[in-house]
Design an enzyme around this catalytic site. Sequence first.
Site, mmCIF file in Angstrom:
data_model
loop_
_atom_site.group_PDB
_atom_site.id
_atom_site.type_symbol
_atom_site.label_atom_id
_atom_site.label_comp_id
_atom_site.label_asym_id
_atom_site.label_seq_id
_atom_site.Cartn_x
_atom_site.Cartn_y
_atom_site.Cartn_z
ATOM 1 N N ASP A 1 0.783 -1.511 -0.131
ATOM 2 C CA ASP A 1 0.063 0.143 0.006
ATOM 3 C C ASP A 1 1.130 1.376 0.182
ATOM 4 O O ASP A 1 1.698 1.795 0.257
ATOM 5 C CB ASP A 1 -0.845 -0.313 0.983
ATOM 6 C CG ASP A 1 -1.749 1.505 1.275
ATOM 7 O OD1 ASP A 1 -2.503 1.492 0.576
ATOM 8 O OD2 ASP A 1 -1.453 2.075 2.426
ATOM 9 N N ASP B 1 -0.248 4.922 0.214
ATOM 10 C CA ASP B 1 -0.555 6.735 2.151
ATOM 11 C C ASP B 1 -0.520 5.519 3.078
ATOM 12 O O ASP B 1 -1.312 4.816 3.353
ATOM 13 C CB ASP B 1 -2.299 6.876 1.748
ATOM 14 C CG ASP B 1 -1.435 7.625 0.646
ATOM 15 O OD1 ASP B 1 -1.445 8.440 0.579
ATOM 16 O OD2 ASP B 1 -1.965 7.349 -0.696
ATOM 17 N N ASP C 1 -2.243 -0.068 5.908
ATOM 18 C CA ASP C 1 -3.209 0.020 6.934
ATOM 19 C C ASP C 1 -3.998 0.265 6.841
ATOM 20 O O ASP C 1 -4.987 1.075 7.737
ATOM 21 C CB ASP C 1 -2.100 1.665 7.243
ATOM 22 C CG ASP C 1 -2.460 2.510 6.673
ATOM 23 O OD1 ASP C 1 -3.321 3.865 6.364
ATOM 24 O OD2 ASP C 1 -2.757 2.702 4.974
#
Length: 272
Positions: free
Chosen positions: A8, A10, A212
């Site tokens: 991922d 961001d 996240d």
Amino acid sequence: MARLAAFDMDGTLLMPDHHLGEKTLSTLARLRERDITLTFATGRHVLEMQHILGALSLDAYLITGNGTRVHSLEGELLHRDDLPADVAELVLYQQWDTRASMHIFNDDGWFTGKEIPALLQAFVYSGFRYQIIDVKKMPLDRVTKICFCGDHDDLTRLQIQLHEALGERAHLCFSATDCLEVLPVGCNKGAALTVLTQHLGLSLRDCMAFGDAMNDREMLGSVGSGFIMGNAMPQLRAELPHLPVIGHCRNQAVSHYLTHWLDNPHLPYSPE
């Protein structure tokens, strides 16, 4: 030994200032030296990600738009998934009880109805930006996803409205606490990674992944080794309590873990 690493962007690979750290770039280069396939799995647009890869001279597969598109190293489209036109029409034309801003994505870019300069802070690294349009004049037959950005509590209430209106005709997920996404049914990073691994002749057991947010849930839960960031959404930790938690993105925790994995694979890892 993992053969593919999926990241991922961001809140995971990017630091809070939305840049890639030097340690992270060095670690990515080390992975390539070990012939480990790199894959960036992000909600960001493929046009932006291709620009970033070109600027950094990185070879990587791209899962973009939270799984709506998969591209090869050479930029070949391997998979696409669009919202049904009737779903896009309902979301665009309905009067929702929300203060959130609405954003529409298709292969040509990112579109919204008014200037929101604060949102561009997340794109300082690439310079990618929205285009201002009348959203009700958008072509409905090629919308990849629709996002709402705003306060989390307001978005949570909006999620209920969207679910009541759409039922099972779309997939709703939080890609960040302040971003709620409307995606095609069955569309997520995990499903897209499945398509990619089949293309490469790999299995999901051959993959490691880092994330996240709730848009990383399926990907992290399906690979051989999934890792949750220390700054992750609490909902993600609750959904995948069996997965290890590493450090914070501000400390380039992915690089910290992978350096240990490359240099000391048989020793226990501590994020400290």
